[in-house]
Design an enzyme around this catalytic site. Structure first.
Site, PDB file in Angstrom:
ATOM      1  N   LYS A 200     -28.949  42.101 -31.186  1.00 59.08           N
ATOM      2  CA  LYS A 200     -29.419  43.206 -30.736  1.00 59.08           C
ATOM      3  C   LYS A 200     -30.269  44.295 -31.532  1.00 59.08           C
ATOM      4  O   LYS A 200     -30.525  44.050 -32.743  1.00 59.08           O
ATOM      5  CB  LYS A 200     -28.049  44.310 -30.133  1.00 59.08           C
ATOM      6  CG  LYS A 200     -27.263  43.691 -29.146  1.00 59.08           C
ATOM      7  CD  LYS A 200     -26.118  44.487 -28.690  1.00 59.08           C
ATOM      8  CE  LYS A 200     -25.205  44.012 -27.819  1.00 59.08           C
ATOM      9  NZ  LYS A 200     -24.152  44.738 -27.144  1.00 59.08           N
TER      10      LYS A 200
ATOM     11  N   ARG B 276     -17.345  34.302 -30.084  1.00 59.90           N
ATOM     12  CA  ARG B 276     -16.736  35.686 -29.745  1.00 59.90           C
ATOM     13  C   ARG B 276     -15.597  35.989 -30.904  1.00 59.90           C
ATOM     14  O   ARG B 276     -15.787  37.224 -31.414  1.00 59.90           O
ATOM     15  CB  ARG B 276     -15.912  35.482 -28.478  1.00 59.90           C
ATOM     16  CG  ARG B 276     -16.690  35.429 -27.261  1.00 59.90           C
ATOM     17  CD  ARG B 276     -15.850  34.994 -25.665  1.00 59.90           C
ATOM     18  NE  ARG B 276     -14.935  36.172 -25.576  1.00 59.90           N
ATOM     19  CZ  ARG B 276     -14.953  37.210 -25.058  1.00 59.90           C
ATOM     20  NH1 ARG B 276     -16.547  37.573 -24.666  1.00 59.90           N
ATOM     21  NH2 ARG B 276     -14.266  38.151 -24.611  1.00 59.90           N
TER      22      ARG B 276
ATOM     23  N   HIS C  22     -24.172  40.255 -28.923  1.00 63.86           N
ATOM     24  CA  HIS C  22     -23.674  40.003 -27.559  1.00 63.86           C
ATOM     25  C   HIS C  22     -23.439  38.550 -27.749  1.00 63.86           C
ATOM     26  O   HIS C  22     -23.821  37.758 -28.098  1.00 63.86           O
ATOM     27  CB  HIS C  22     -24.571  40.455 -26.868  1.00 63.86           C
ATOM     28  CG  HIS C  22     -24.301  39.762 -25.239  1.00 63.86           C
ATOM     29  ND1 HIS C  22     -23.718  40.559 -24.320  1.00 63.86           N
ATOM     30  CD2 HIS C  22     -24.506  38.510 -24.839  1.00 63.86           C
ATOM     31  CE1 HIS C  22     -23.490  39.832 -23.437  1.00 63.86           C
ATOM     32  NE2 HIS C  22     -24.090  38.484 -23.597  1.00 63.86           N
TER      33      HIS C  22
END
Length: 632
Positions: free
Chosen positions: A435, A510, A543
């Protein structure tokens, strides 16, 4: 790539474990300090490169040094001081060759030679830094701590060690950094004295020794622990007045010497201090190398609910590395597919019921002889027989009363292991975004760690998202109160969008990101990306897609139909064998896109969306669901 002007350092690694992460920060430091355009770094996955076939199945880190396309040096083991010295020396030599036209001193390495060439290898080319302990000898790691060294007692202690009949196999004076001390004593992190211990152990030089008994037959660990005495100084002086701690220690923290508690801890400590120092196996003594292999372990639902941590602890204690981990709910069809060889057996209905009764914990375990060792630890498949013949085995320890099925599974052969691992951990793609808040300061570190964790970057775009693109990208959060803030933030500056490929890529990425809230991340996973780089839950650095289907949708939205399976495999092989610097510059030159070009993908995406929902296959397994905020 190897003919690039200058010195190229190649980290040769195995697919299952990825590049040597232990030296990443060192290489970055060397590059920054030297600031030399003639120094290049690269990684090479031996499983994908035919010319490196002879390196396959070897767990020891290997670094190859090339000048002008010719091999000029080889280092085995993650020996940081030696690696740094070779880089500096070989870079200086290469500069002389380039400036004065001299000849390079080319070396040979057995890993790159044909069978007929091995006898011609000159003895002086053998790496003297790679030390091997005979399998018949037991060993332990001993440390003469900073307090004893500061008082000038190190040599005196070493003489007493030798007089007591211990053989010193290796000896190094070393000052630990705080980070190294924290890593070495991580098993004591929950203790109140941990911070004081870390500060003390990094306060000055220590002497690190690898000890064995001269006789070779007795176990050295209990003998050494008896020789050094209890950790508590008062207890040592009272009960073992001749022990080293009684003679040289001043208090429990400053107790002069350290000794490994058991063989597993000794093995971990040996790898920590002397990564190029290892025991020879029986097959190695006969002239053959043991191969690192993987096996599948399943912890069935009944035991996974109650005893998973205890079983995982025993797995680590037995020398396995958990290469992949996944918790899944299986459907009847999936159980039948996995156990296709057992569907006609009388016990299959009970097995089916057991496997569908809750989440199954699937693990890919790695070590030399993994299949054989895991089967031995499991014990007999019949748990009544297991209790009778091998009560210490896992199946006997974790048998469930009135349950006819044993609670743990292991692959029967290396071939079955790879098939079963592929079933639970298929090669996947996931979408990752660095990001805007992380782009300026942390982009290079994040990219480096992505590659270090074994991901292949099979798609990459650096762009500034338009308002429309950001809204479409986060459309599933449109009704959330933070939606407008999220969209505005994502349009604030450039971001990098990547397609990552790996076994179990969605969950692996993740886990690497950590929880969406950095405060929670710091508590539960302090080494994850968000714990280290995120400012708050909005500005949380990275993300990742929440599922394989979600990943496929976003990849198509951003990149379009970027590859077939064959192209994906080709990209993966290519990606593994180019340097990070070349890859980044290639991305800047060839894959940077504007918001308008991404909008074209968005238009194509909407035309395909209905067809995609009808035709896109899901992963063969369904992972644990997490709340959507985690994927931001």
């Amino acid at each position: 790539m190897l003919t690039t002007k200058g010195l190229t350092v190649v980290d040769v690694y195995q697919q299952w474990c990825g590049p040597c992460r232990a030296v990443v920060s060192l290489l970055r430091k060397i590059k920054n300090e030297l600031g030399d355009d003639l120094l290049h770094f690269a990684t090479a996955e031996v499983d994908s490169i035919d010319t490196l076939e002879r390196y396959r199945g070897k767990c020891e880190p290997t670094f190859l040094f090339y000048g002008g396309g010719e091999l000029v040096a080889v280092l085995r083991g993650a020996n940081a001081p030696m690696l740094q010295r070779i880089i500096v020396e070989e870079l200086a030599k290469e500069k002389l060759v380039l400036e004065q036209g001299g000849e390079r001193k080319v070396v040979k390495d057995v890993g790159l030679l044909d069978e007929g060439d091995k006898e011609e290898e000159p003895p002086e080319q053998k790496n003297e830094e790679s030390l091997i302990v005979p399998a018949s000898k037991s060993y332990t790691v001993a440390i003469i701590k900073p307090d004893a060294v500061a008082h000038g007692k190190a040599n005196e202690i070493i003489m007493k060690v030798q007089d007591a009949g211990f053989e010193i196999l290796a000896h190094e004076e070393r000052t630990l950094t705080e980070a190294e001390a924290q890593d070495f004593y991580q098993h004591k992190a929950a203790e109140a004295c941990f911070e004081d211990l870390v500060q003390f152990m990094s306060s000055g030089p220590s002497h690190v020794l690898v000890l064995s008994h001269i006789e070779g037959s007795a176990s050295v660990i209990p003998a050494w622990r008896e020789f050094i005495g209890p950790a508590d100084i008062q207890e040592a002086r009272r009960e073992k007045p001749e022990s080293l701690r009684a003679q040289y220690g001043t208090e429990t923290l400053f107790n002069a010497v350290h000794g490994s508690e058991d063989s597993n801890q000794a093995s971990r400590e040996l790898a920590f201090f002397f990564p190029n120092f290892r025991r020879a196996s029986v097959t190695e003594q006969d002239g053959e190398e043991e191969r690192v292999e993987r096996t599948l372990a399943l912890i069935r639902p009944d035991v996974a609910r109650e005893n998973r941590e205890e079983i995982l602890a025993q797995i680590h204690k037995s020398g396995f590395t958990v290469a992949l981990k996944r918790e899944v709910m299986l459907s009847e069809e999936q159980v039948r597919q996995f156990y296709f060889q057992h569907v006609d057996e009388d016990y299959f209905p009970a097995l089916l019921q057991s496997m569908m009764s809750g989440p199954v914990l699937a693990l890919a375990l790695a070590r030399t002889g993994a299949v054989h060792h895991w089967k031995n630890i499991l014990g007999p498949a019949d748990f009544d027989k297991a209790k009778e013949e091998s009560p210490e085995c896992l199946r006997a320890q974790f048998a469930v009363e009135k349950e006819p099925i044993n609670q743990l599974h292991g692959s029967a052969s290396p071939e079955d292991a790879e098939r079963e691992i592929n079933f639970f951990f298929p090669i996947q793609r996931t979408l990752a975004v660095i990001k805007p808040d992380a782009m300026e300061e942390h982009k290079e570190t994040i990219l480096e760690e992505i590659r270090g964790r074994g991901f292949s970057v099979t798609g990459l775009k650096e762009t500034v998202l338009s308002l429309e693109m950001a809204e479409e990208f986060y459309k599933e959060h449109r009704e959330k109160p933070f939606f407008s803030q999220l969209v505005e933030f994502m349009c604030r500056g450039p971001c990098m969008i990547l397609v990552l490929t790996k076994e179990n890529a969605v969950e692996e990425w993740r886990a690497m990101m950590g929880p969406a809230d950095p405060e929670k991340a710091k508590e539960t996973s302090p080494m994850c990306l968000r714990a280290r780089f995120a400012a708050d839950i909005l500005h949380n650095s990275v993300h990742g897609s929440s599922s394989e289907r979600h990943a496929d949708e976003k990849i198509r939205f951003i990149f379009g139909d970027i590859s077939t399976d064959a192209e994906l495999s080709s990209d993966r092989e290519t990606d593994k064998n180019i340097s990070a610097k070349e890859r980044d510059s290639s991305a800047d030159e060839n894959t940077e896109v504007s918001s308008s070009s991404t909008k074209d993908n968005s238009s194509n995406y909407h035309q395909r969306e209905d067809d995609r929902h009808n035709s896109n296959p899901c992963s063969p397994l369904i992972g644990r669901s997490d709340d959507l905020n985690h994927s931001n």
